[in-house]
Design a protein around this motif. Sequence first.
Motif, short mmCIF file in Angstrom:
data_model
loop_
_atom_site.label_atom_id
_atom_site.label_comp_id
_atom_site.label_asym_id
_atom_site.label_seq_id
_atom_site.Cartn_x
_atom_site.Cartn_y
_atom_site.Cartn_z
N GLN A 1 38.51 43.00 41.42
CA GLN A 1 37.91 42.00 42.31
C GLN A 1 38.97 41.24 43.12
OE1 GLN A 1 35.20 39.55 40.02
NE2 GLN A 1 34.15 41.32 39.14
N ASN B 1 40.94 40.15 46.54
CA ASN B 1 40.51 39.82 47.89
C ASN B 1 40.77 40.99 48.82
OD1 ASN B 1 39.81 37.20 47.14
ND2 ASN B 1 41.88 36.42 47.54
N SER C 1 41.75 40.90 51.80
CA SER C 1 43.01 40.70 52.53
C SER C 1 44.21 41.15 51.70
CB SER C 1 43.17 39.22 52.92
OG SER C 1 43.17 38.40 51.76
N ASP C 2 44.15 40.93 50.38
CA ASP C 2 45.24 41.37 49.51
C ASP C 2 45.28 42.89 49.42
OD1 ASP C 2 46.16 38.82 48.94
OD2 ASP C 2 44.87 38.59 47.18
#
Length: 449
Positions: A359, A361, A363-364
Amino acid sequence: MFTCKFPTYRPRPNMAAASTQLIKNKQVDRSTLEGILGMFWNAEVTVSDVQLEPATSRGNNFISDAWRIKFEHTKKRRPQTVCTVRVEGDAYARKYTTIRRDGIRKSIFVKSRPEDEEHNALMHTDIAFKNEILAYEKVLMALDVYSNGPLRVPTYVYGNPTTVILEDMANKYFECMNRKYVISWNQVWSPIREMAKLHAASIVMKKLNKPYFEEMIKQITQVPLSETIKLAEKQASTIDTTIELLRVRNEPNAQEYIETLKELKEKAWNKQREIINKEAPVMVVNHGNFWINNLLYRNDLSMLLDWQHIVYSSPATDLCFFLYVNFATAFLTNQREALLSYYLMHLHQSIYDVCTERQMNISDIDGLLEPLTYEWIDSELKRCSLCGYMMAQWINPIFYWSEAVFDMMEKVGGMENMSVEQRLENMTSEQKDRVIQLTKVFMNEYREN
């Protein structure tokens, strides 16, 4: 972001029971074998009808001797079937199966320290064994938690400075594939997926558990070491053979190739170490010796073994080794773009699968995937091409040479002590063609670097 704590390896109890060298003078120490199996099964073990035989053909082992020990046994209590470890504090970590105890039945695969101490000093056997034990007892366990599927390696039974014992994969119908050269995708897809899975696990682990990852890779010692002058001379001597072959065959651009090889000869060893050690945009744990001799197949499914050269470097370290050492040059040339794209696809997929399961992000996740482009891996492969080419030159003879040639090589003290004329005389026409074609492939990559 969360932190994870991995269990630190501690020696198994009763380790003294197996402290004696298992194989010496081509004989098995039965009490040592009983002690090792007893620790592995947590049982009182008695072995009988012990048989020792070479596990690989001559010329295939550069560091350790490889043996298969067959035996009958009895044990007093039934072993636990599966031992598992879970990462503390990580809600998303799956169980990692460290030991399948019932997978060890009537034979084991043993890598033992050669009795030739000059060879051990030359090949840094002590460091190689340390690295392999580190790989099985710590590195692979840690990376497996960040992989999108179990890393396919044999069950590790035991290791000490003279011995590494693994399950005998022949019992599960794994075997060596034709190692002379890769000519089809059925020899490629599974190893490349395993390579991508290993590299992806490094990338994700470094992101999610950087302190432990950095502590782990500090324990790896690269083999062979840069100051090994004798090994450098052995490898460089292979260039003399190629130069003479180019001259005799009078190939197009031969003189240009010869001049480049002469320039490379004296500095090729150090340049390879510089390439591997250079800080790259993406760094991962590499197998370090990724070729078909270190793969076992069941049908098209592959399994990785021999982690003595494990190294932290660019992913292209493994990729160039695999592509240069075994691949038929026509297959490599025609399928190069497809091969790199296939690796990238599975590298991306492996990273994405693990990150979404945890889970992370979006963006990561995008930040991890963004630098992993075709242009990046294409450039890295060209930068590392010298490593693959030099190892291919060095390893190439074992694909073709007969027992008689190996006997000659031993009498003179190694291939580097054979005259160039002797080497050419014992090269098959197929071998000569491969050397020429491989040189052409390398020169095209090297010029663009």
